[in-house]
Write a protein that holds these residues in place. Structure first.
Motif, PDB file in Angstrom:
ATOM      1  N   GLY A  82     -15.889  -2.334   2.620  1.00 48.73           N
ATOM      2  CA  GLY A  82     -14.961  -1.219   2.516  1.00 48.73           C
ATOM      3  C   GLY A  82     -13.562  -1.744   2.285  1.00 48.73           C
ATOM      4  N   ALA A  83     -12.715  -0.853   1.827  1.00 53.71           N
ATOM      5  CA  ALA A  83     -11.307  -1.193   1.646  1.00 53.71           C
ATOM      6  C   ALA A  83     -10.483   0.038   1.995  1.00 53.71           C
ATOM      7  N   ALA A  84      -9.291  -0.227   2.480  1.00 56.68           N
ATOM      8  CA  ALA A  84      -8.369   0.853   2.831  1.00 56.68           C
ATOM      9  C   ALA A  84      -6.992   0.484   2.294  1.00 56.68           C
ATOM     10  N   GLU A  85      -6.350   1.458   1.693  1.00 56.82           N
ATOM     11  CA  GLU A  85      -4.968   1.298   1.267  1.00 56.82           C
ATOM     12  C   GLU A  85      -4.176   2.394   1.951  1.00 56.82           C
ATOM     13  N   PHE A  86      -2.984   2.047   2.445  1.00 54.07           N
ATOM     14  CA  PHE A  86      -2.199   3.022   3.188  1.00 54.07           C
ATOM     15  C   PHE A  86      -0.747   2.595   3.216  1.00 54.07           C
ATOM     16  N   VAL A  87       0.085   3.489   3.733  1.00 49.94           N
ATOM     17  CA  VAL A  87       1.497   3.188   3.928  1.00 49.94           C
ATOM     18  C   VAL A  87       1.761   3.214   5.425  1.00 49.94           C
ATOM     19  N   GLN A 105      14.302  -1.080  14.728  1.00 47.35           N
ATOM     20  CA  GLN A 105      14.361  -0.865  13.286  1.00 47.35           C
ATOM     21  C   GLN A 105      13.096  -0.152  12.796  1.00 47.35           C
ATOM     22  N   THR A 106      13.270   0.680  11.785  1.00 40.54           N
ATOM     23  CA  THR A 106      12.120   1.352  11.187  1.00 40.54           C
ATOM     24  C   THR A 106      11.810   0.710   9.838  1.00 40.54           C
ATOM     25  N   TYR A 107      10.588   0.901   9.414  1.00 44.73           N
ATOM     26  CA  TYR A 107      10.145   0.347   8.135  1.00 44.73           C
ATOM     27  C   TYR A 107       9.046   1.225   7.551  1.00 44.73           C
ATOM     28  N   VAL A 108       8.917   1.160   6.239  1.00 45.11           N
ATOM     29  CA  VAL A 108       7.861   1.833   5.495  1.00 45.11           C
ATOM     30  C   VAL A 108       7.277   0.775   4.577  1.00 45.11           C
ATOM     31  N   LEU A 109       5.996   0.507   4.715  1.00 48.89           N
ATOM     32  CA  LEU A 109       5.417  -0.674   4.097  1.00 48.89           C
ATOM     33  C   LEU A 109       4.018  -0.399   3.558  1.00 48.89           C
ATOM     34  N   PRO A 110       3.796  -0.596   2.262  1.00 54.53           N
ATOM     35  CA  PRO A 110       2.427  -0.488   1.748  1.00 54.53           C
ATOM     36  C   PRO A 110       1.575  -1.602   2.352  1.00 54.53           C
ATOM     37  N   ALA A 111       0.319  -1.296   2.641  1.00 55.67           N
ATOM     38  CA  ALA A 111      -0.576  -2.288   3.237  1.00 55.67           C
ATOM     39  C   ALA A 111      -2.010  -1.973   2.846  1.00 55.67           C
ATOM     40  N   GLY A 112      -2.878  -2.904   3.160  1.00 58.32           N
ATOM     41  CA  GLY A 112      -4.283  -2.700   2.860  1.00 58.32           C
ATOM     42  C   GLY A 112      -5.155  -3.521   3.775  1.00 58.32           C
ATOM     43  N   ALA A 113      -6.428  -3.195   3.751  1.00 58.57           N
ATOM     44  CA  ALA A 113      -7.399  -3.905   4.562  1.00 58.57           C
ATOM     45  C   ALA A 113      -8.714  -3.981   3.795  1.00 58.57           C
ATOM     46  N   PHE A 114      -9.403  -5.088   4.014  1.00 55.88           N
ATOM     47  CA  PHE A 114     -10.750  -5.266   3.491  1.00 55.88           C
ATOM     48  C   PHE A 114     -11.668  -5.390   4.691  1.00 55.88           C
ATOM     49  N   LEU A 115     -12.807  -4.713   4.617  1.00 55.51           N
ATOM     50  CA  LEU A 115     -13.712  -4.662   5.762  1.00 55.51           C
ATOM     51  C   LEU A 115     -15.130  -5.020   5.345  1.00 55.51           C
ATOM     52  N   ALA A 116     -15.826  -5.699   6.237  1.00 55.28           N
ATOM     53  CA  ALA A 116     -17.265  -5.906   6.095  1.00 55.28           C
ATOM     54  C   ALA A 116     -17.937  -5.060   7.166  1.00 55.28           C
TER      55      ALA A 116
END
Length: 140
Positions: A82-87, A105-116
């Motif tokens: 599986g994969a997930a993309e999110f902010v 401090q605040t932040y907004v950051l694109p990120a992702g994950a790969f899952l088995a």
């Protein structure tokens, strides 16, 4: 199991996991993991097991307050990947070792994950985000 059913089950598992994350339900997240889960921490080490993951969650809770938005989930036909993309919308609450000093401090950051996925549980979670972008946001 058909490809559609396998894919659907994996998407449902990831939905439960990320819903638990957004709810701050650490036990709910742990319930989605295999006992010997492998966690590849972004820009960090690989840790193995639910106990190590629970320790990571405690560390994250102390240093960060995060919510994931715009989550997109994908799964292989056989449901084993599986994969997930999110902010990530976050606040940096307490200084994390080796990183800039925290002061909310605040932040907004694109990120992702790969899952088995194995036996209906997350067996591996590999995280990725741009650390340089995060650092630039929190340093100002």
């Amino acid at each position: 199991m058909t490809a559609d059913a396998a894919r659907t089950d994996t998407i449902a598992l990831m939905q439960r996991y990320y819903s638990a994350f957004n709810a701050g339900d650490w036990q709910g997240m742990l319930d989605c993991l295999s006992n010997d889960v492998t966690h590849d921490i972004n820009q960090g080490e690989r840790v193995v097991g639910k106990a190590a993951f629970a320790q990571f969650l405690g560390h994250m809770e102390r240093c960060y307050k995060e919510r994931l938005e715009d989550i997109v989930l994908m799964a292989s036909d056989d449901g084993t990947r599986g994969a997930a993309e999110f902010v990530v919308h976050g606040a940096y609450l307490a200084t994390d070792e080796g990183l800039p000093e925290a002061n909310g401090q605040t932040y907004v950051l694109p990120a992702g994950a790969f899952l088995a996925i194995a036996d209906g549980k997350i067996a591996r979670l590999t995280m990725h985000y741009n650390l340089a972008d995060w650092t630039k946001q929190v340093v100002g």
